[in-house]
Enzyme design. Structure first.
Site, PDB file in Angstrom:
ATOM      1  N   LYS A 130      38.681 -60.250  37.919  1.00 25.94           N
ATOM      2  CA  LYS A 130      39.648 -61.161  38.531  1.00 25.94           C
ATOM      3  C   LYS A 130      41.058 -60.802  38.082  1.00 25.94           C
ATOM      4  O   LYS A 130      41.327 -60.686  36.902  1.00 25.94           O
ATOM      5  CB  LYS A 130      39.325 -62.608  38.123  1.00 25.94           C
ATOM      6  CG  LYS A 130      37.899 -63.021  38.471  1.00 25.94           C
ATOM      7  CD  LYS A 130      37.638 -64.481  38.179  1.00 25.94           C
ATOM      8  CE  LYS A 130      37.745 -64.790  36.691  1.00 25.94           C
ATOM      9  NZ  LYS A 130      37.350 -66.189  36.393  1.00 25.94           N
TER      10      LYS A 130
ATOM     11  N   GLY B 221      41.586 -74.330  36.956  1.00 25.89           N
ATOM     12  CA  GLY B 221      40.236 -74.382  37.505  1.00 25.89           C
ATOM     13  C   GLY B 221      39.943 -73.321  38.545  1.00 25.89           C
ATOM     14  O   GLY B 221      38.936 -73.370  39.240  1.00 25.89           O
ATOM     15  N   THR B 222      40.816 -72.323  38.646  1.00 20.65           N
ATOM     16  CA  THR B 222      40.569 -71.287  39.668  1.00 20.65           C
ATOM     17  C   THR B 222      39.288 -70.528  39.374  1.00 20.65           C
ATOM     18  O   THR B 222      38.476 -70.273  40.270  1.00 20.65           O
ATOM     19  CB  THR B 222      41.739 -70.290  39.703  1.00 20.65           C
ATOM     20  OG1 THR B 222      42.123 -70.003  38.363  1.00 20.65           O
ATOM     21  CG2 THR B 222      42.916 -70.830  40.472  1.00 20.65           C
ATOM     22  N   GLY B 223      39.063 -70.201  38.114  1.00 20.16           N
ATOM     23  CA  GLY B 223      37.865 -69.429  37.775  1.00 20.16           C
ATOM     24  C   GLY B 223      36.599 -70.229  37.997  1.00 20.16           C
ATOM     25  O   GLY B 223      35.624 -69.725  38.565  1.00 20.16           O
ATOM     26  N   CYS B 224      36.647 -71.517  37.596  1.00 19.50           N
ATOM     27  CA  CYS B 224      35.464 -72.377  37.808  1.00 19.50           C
ATOM     28  C   CYS B 224      35.142 -72.440  39.288  1.00 19.50           C
ATOM     29  O   CYS B 224      34.008 -72.310  39.712  1.00 19.50           O
ATOM     30  CB  CYS B 224      35.769 -73.795  37.337  1.00 19.50           C
ATOM     31  SG  CYS B 224      36.193 -73.938  35.634  1.00 19.50           S
TER      32      CYS B 224
ATOM     33  N   THR C 161      47.105 -73.770  39.318  1.00 17.34           N
ATOM     34  CA  THR C 161      45.947 -72.854  39.347  1.00 17.34           C
ATOM     35  C   THR C 161      44.904 -73.263  38.309  1.00 17.34           C
ATOM     36  O   THR C 161      44.080 -72.451  37.907  1.00 17.34           O
ATOM     37  CB  THR C 161      46.424 -71.422  39.023  1.00 17.34           C
ATOM     38  OG1 THR C 161      47.063 -71.465  37.730  1.00 17.34           O
ATOM     39  CG2 THR C 161      47.394 -70.893  40.064  1.00 17.34           C
TER      40      THR C 161
HETATM   41  N1  LIG Z   1      48.510 -67.466  41.877  1.00 15.44           N
HETATM   42  C1  LIG Z   1      47.387 -67.031  42.446  1.00 15.44           C
HETATM   43  N2  LIG Z   1      47.409 -66.536  43.710  1.00 15.44           N
HETATM   44  C2  LIG Z   1      46.269 -66.124  44.313  1.00 15.44           C
HETATM   45  N3  LIG Z   1      45.057 -66.138  43.736  1.00 15.44           N
HETATM   46  C3  LIG Z   1      44.983 -66.608  42.478  1.00 15.44           C
HETATM   47  C4  LIG Z   1      46.127 -67.073  41.758  1.00 15.44           C
HETATM   48  N4  LIG Z   1      45.692 -67.485  40.533  1.00 15.44           N
HETATM   49  C5  LIG Z   1      44.369 -67.287  40.495  1.00 15.44           C
HETATM   50  N5  LIG Z   1      43.948 -66.768  41.656  1.00 15.44           N
HETATM   51  C6  LIG Z   1      42.578 -66.479  42.062  1.00 15.44           C
HETATM   52  O1  LIG Z   1      41.706 -67.205  41.193  1.00 15.44           O
HETATM   53  C7  LIG Z   1      40.813 -66.306  40.571  1.00 15.44           C
HETATM   54  C8  LIG Z   1      40.493 -66.739  39.158  1.00 15.44           C
HETATM   55  O2  LIG Z   1      41.690 -66.873  38.471  1.00 15.44           O
HETATM   56  P1  LIG Z   1      41.835 -66.268  36.988  1.00 15.44           P
HETATM   57  O3  LIG Z   1      43.018 -66.907  36.403  1.00 15.44           O
HETATM   58  O4  LIG Z   1      41.767 -64.810  37.033  1.00 15.44           O
HETATM   59  O5  LIG Z   1      40.513 -66.792  36.251  1.00 15.44           O
HETATM   60  P2  LIG Z   1      40.395 -68.080  35.336  1.00 15.44           P
HETATM   61  O6  LIG Z   1      40.814 -69.217  36.181  1.00 15.44           O
HETATM   62  O7  LIG Z   1      38.945 -68.074  34.972  1.00 15.44           O
HETATM   63  O8  LIG Z   1      41.278 -67.863  34.156  1.00 15.44           O
HETATM   64  C9  LIG Z   1      41.525 -64.972  40.622  1.00 15.44           C
HETATM   65  O9  LIG Z   1      40.587 -63.949  40.635  1.00 15.44           O
HETATM   66  C10 LIG Z   1      42.249 -65.007  41.941  1.00 15.44           C
HETATM   67  O10 LIG Z   1      41.379 -64.665  42.999  1.00 15.44           O
HETATM   68  C1  LIG Z   2      35.390 -78.105  31.184  1.00 16.21           C
HETATM   69  C2  LIG Z   2      36.082 -76.859  31.554  1.00 16.21           C
HETATM   70  N1  LIG Z   2      35.376 -75.800  31.971  1.00 16.21           N
HETATM   71  C3  LIG Z   2      36.004 -74.665  32.320  1.00 16.21           C
HETATM   72  C4  LIG Z   2      37.367 -74.552  32.222  1.00 16.21           C
HETATM   73  C5  LIG Z   2      38.030 -73.254  32.561  1.00 16.21           C
HETATM   74  O1  LIG Z   2      38.958 -73.441  33.600  1.00 16.21           O
HETATM   75  P1  LIG Z   2      39.485 -72.183  34.456  1.00 16.21           P
HETATM   76  O2  LIG Z   2      38.707 -72.194  35.724  1.00 16.21           O
HETATM   77  O3  LIG Z   2      40.926 -72.419  34.648  1.00 16.21           O
HETATM   78  O4  LIG Z   2      39.187 -70.937  33.687  1.00 16.21           O
HETATM   79  C6  LIG Z   2      38.097 -75.672  31.771  1.00 16.21           C
HETATM   80  N2  LIG Z   2      39.437 -75.612  31.668  1.00 16.21           N
HETATM   81  N3  LIG Z   2      37.432 -76.823  31.453  1.00 16.21           N
HETATM   82 MG   LIG Z   3      37.992 -69.299  33.706  1.00 16.33          MG
END
Ligand SMILES: Nc1ncnc2c1ncn2[C@@H]1O[C@H](COP(=O)(O)OP(=O)(O)O)[C@@H](O)[C@H]1O
Ligand SMILES: Cc1ncc(COP(=O)(O)O)c(N)n1
Ligand SMILES: [Mg+2]
Length: 707
Positions: free
Chosen positions: A395, A430-433, A428
């Site tokens: 990601k 919770g994007t990964g979740c 952003t």
């Molecule tokens: N500002 C953004 N614009 C477009 N896509 C985004 C943006 N931020 C996150 N994403 C999308 O969300 C996904 C997960 O975000 P990321 O921050 O890499 O993981 P996590 O939320 O687990 O830390 C990314 O792979 C991307 O597809």
């Molecule tokens: C309870 C819980 N689980 C997972 C995440 C990770 O969030 P993100 O999707 O931003 O990595 C979080 N912030 N809280």
């Molecule tokens: Mg995450």
């Protein structure tokens, strides 16, 4: 309380069509067979007679299906006054206006409205929410039982009408039967309404059962998705995000909670891990009662929790698809996993199908520094994939700069890579979740990781783009995404009918390999040794003879005359136009099949023998598409005296391009008729043919070893 309306199996008990059949008997049988909604219609029947019939039908229905009266609100009210279990009315454009009807029948009755023309639909969209519960849209085909519709809509007309219905559920009507379920579903309908198909059936129950079965076959069943994750009380991440996401992407969401966090858009202020025994009890409660179609694992918190989940998974017997989001560091930067747990996490990764680390997590899992470039991230992802025999969704969210790529990476590198600009927003959280839950939910529907990844990411970008419309959290924090963006804007959940263009992208590497192969390179340059070209042409003559028979099978299986004619003409064309080239060079179909030719033809013959039209269409499509793509690109290489100018002319011919475009359109229509599983089968047939096409170009004349 207004009862929910299921439009999937809709019987119009039309007294004129029923003639002397007892309406109540037909209604009882149809509801026994699974009819979900019944409309009693008596256009030319007096109120007293109609009231008797409605009361008798209500008794026969016994509250099982939704029962509505066509047009006659007075009869509906009289039946209610007589204590009959009748649920509402279905009105036409020429009856009482919907707003008045709603005032008369009250807030708890069901109102259906016939609406098909752009003017009707403009008025529908202007109605106050809740005025009307569903639309009857048609007539799709000309039908004697619906004389008041001037021109049949056809499927494209139906799709257009439904798309402008403002998100209201729509039932397709007009000359339809069980065989129309797929086209109606593809057009966006929520069900099929029939009159004669049941009213005139010898076995109305069987007819209703067939209609219901066809509808459930094409409108993919909702998969059960289990999230095993932490709770984020702010609703943006954790199981709260998982449940919203799973629902928005077509699944049914369930959640076993591993940890509780005190968290908001500013960050995490506390973590509480309940007793392990209770986590296990939650997991056992689900597994003992519900079929789990896919699992998403999020925050786990401690090594013991990881071990509990690992042990539970091992005890499942058949493990469904598992997406592991290795939540170690939140988007906010807060750590969500203690150091000791990281080792336990590796054992769980071995049980996952896909793992979705962000860049910080990817570095932690590969023991490297945080990737500063996308290439570094891909390298780390490939190493992780190889070490654990798992797919890695790399990601790009944490990358600096305006690019925000994602890629699904296997041991051999990227399987699918998606570029796209970073969306400018602070929201952003919770994007990964959300991405990992969307992936699990969509995988349960498509059965194909590359495709699910693309669909999940497209959905996620929509949720991020819409995030700023929410007002969650104070300044300086990261707000949540709008998981409901597609539902809120009235858009319909994404149909999974993957366009053939997506398949074409999936074979990008195969196409690149064909281009890079010496056959194509030397053919273009004119340096291809003659005996190599002659061998290819011999084999191609053999191939085309058999291929023509396969195309005729497609003609035999085609569901419409237009498609039948197309395949028959293509069969003819490949024997005439393409074989002309072969004959002119003395190639004939008497040679012995090479291994590559045999393998390719076996694949096509298997598809033809399966009598699965959609599968066969997908299997033959690469032959059109790859040759047309090559022919158009190589046409420029041709010149006066080019030794292979005739080959270049045959496959650079605009007529061949037109045939290819038609074949793609036919495949697109066939895909839209398919259930999600059928779509996945089409894509794999298409990909397999492309691989065999590559082998076909790469084959060399067998060097006959002299004895
Ligand atoms: N500002 C953004 N614009 C477009 N896509 C985004 C943006 N931020 C996150 N994403 C999308 O969300 C996904 C997960 O975000 P990321 O921050 O890499 O993981 P996590 O939320 O687990 O830390 C990314 O792979 C991307 O597809
Ligand atoms: C309870 C819980 N689980 C997972 C995440 C990770 O969030 P993100 O999707 O931003 O990595 C979080 N912030 N809280
Ligand atoms: Mg995450």
């Amino acid at each position: 309380m207004r009862r929910p309306v299921d439009l999937s199996t809709y019987l119009v008990a039309d007294l004129a069509t029923l003639d002397h059949r007892d309406a109540a008997d037909v209604v009882r049988a149809a509801v026994d067979g699974g009819a979900t909604i019944v409309q009693v219609r008596g256009k030319d029947v007096g109120a007293t007679r109609l009231l008797e019939v409605v009361i008798a039908c209500a008794e026969a229905n016994a509250g099982r299906a939704t029962l509505v009266v066509n047009d006659r609100i007075d009869v509906y009210l009289a039946a209610r006054a007589a204590g009959a279990d009748v649920h509402g009315v279905h009105i036409g454009q020429s009856d009482v206006p919907p707003v008045s009807a709603r005032q008369i029948v009250g807030p708890d009755a069901i109102i259906g409205l016939s609406a098909s023309t752009p003017e009707n639909l403009d008025r529908v969209r202007a109605l106050p929410p809740g005025t009307v519960d569903y639309l009857g849209t048609g007539a799709v085909r000309a039908t004697p039982t619906k004389r008041d519709h001037p021109v049949p809509l056809g499927w494209d007309g139906l799709a257009r009408a439904i798309a402008s219905a403002g998100g209201l559920p729509c039932v397709a009507i007009g000359g339809l039967g069980p065989g129309d379920a797929a086209d109606a579903y593809a057009a966006g309908a929520d069900g099929v309404a029939v009159v004669r198909a049941i009213c005139l059936a010898d076995d109305p129950a069987g007819a209703a059962r067939e209609l219901r079965r066809e509808w459930s076959r094409v409108s993919a069943p909702v998969p059960n998705i289990l999230a095993i994750a932490g709770s984020d009380p702010s609703g943006g991440a954790g199981i709260q995000a998982d449940l919203k996401t799973i629902q928005a992407t077509g699944g049914y969401g369930m959640a076993a909670i591993t940890a509780l966090t005190a968290q908001n858009t500013q960050g995490v202020s506390g973590v509480h891990v309940p007793p392990l025994s209770f986590l296990r009890a939650q997991l056992d409660a689900i597994a003992s009662d519900v079929t789990i179609d896919a699992i998403k694992i999020g925050m786990l918190g401690t090594a013991d929790v990881i071990q509990t989940v690992t042990t539970w998974l091992d005890g499942l017997g058949t493990i469904p698809a598992v997406v592991l989001d290795p939540v170690m560091v939140a988007t906010s930067g807060d750590r969500l996993l203690d150091d000791e747990s990281e080792r336990a996490l590796f054992a769980l990764i071995d049980r996952a199908d896909v793992v979705t680390p962000n860049l910080v997590e990817l570095a932690a899992l590969t023991g490297g520094d945080v990737a500063q470039t996308w290439d570094e991230a891909l390298t780390q992802a490939r190493a992780l994939a190889a070490r654990h025999a798992v797919l890695v969704l790399a990601k790009g969210g944490h990358l600096r700069g305006s690019a925000c790529p994602d890629a699904l990476v296997g041991t051999d590198g990227p399987i699918i890579q998606m570029d796209g600009p970073r969306i400018v927003t602070e929201n952003t959280h919770g994007t990964g979740c959300s991405l990992s839950s969307a992936l699990a939910s969509l995988q349960a529907r498509t059965g194909d990781w590359a495709w699910s990844t693309r669909l999940a990411r497209d959905w996620l970008r929509g949720a991020i783009t819409a995030a700023d419309t929410l007002a969650v959290g104070g300044p300086g924090g990261h707000g949540p995404l709008d998981h409901a963006h597609a539902i809120r804007t009235g858009a319909r959940p994404p149909r999974l009918a993957a366009e053939p263009d997506f398949w074409w992208e999936q074979i990008a590497q195969i196409r690149a390999d064909i281009d890079a192969g010496d056959f194509v390179r030397q053919l273009a340059q004119g340096t291809l040794p003659a005996e190599r070209f002659d061998h290819y042409l011999q084999q191609d003559a053999l191939y085309l003879q058999a291929y023509a028979r396969v195309l005729r099978s497609a003609a035999d299986l085609a569901p419409t005359r237009e498609e039948r004619d197309f395949w028959a003409a293509s069969a003819e064309g490949c024997l005439v136009a393409e074989m002309e080239l072969h004959r002119s060079r003395g190639a004939d179909a008497r040679a012995e099949e090479s291994a590559e030719t045999a393998a390719y033809l076996r694949h096509l013959r298997d598809a033809a023998e399966a009598s699965d039209y959609a599968l066969l269409v997908a299997a033959v499509l690469p032959c059109f598409w790859i040759y047309d793509d090559l022919g158009r690109r190589l046409a420029a290489a041709s010149s006066e005296g080019h030794p292979y100018a005739d080959w270049l002319a045959t496959y650079g011919d605009p007529a061949f391009t037109r045939a290819t475009q038609q074949a793609i359109e036919v495949a697109r229509r066939a895909a839209r008729r398919e259930s999600d599983a059928g779509l996945a089968r089409m894509m794999s047939a298409f990909t397999r043919s492309s691989e065999l096409e590559k082998d076909f170009f790469a084959q060399r004349p067998r060097v006959l070893v002299s004895r």
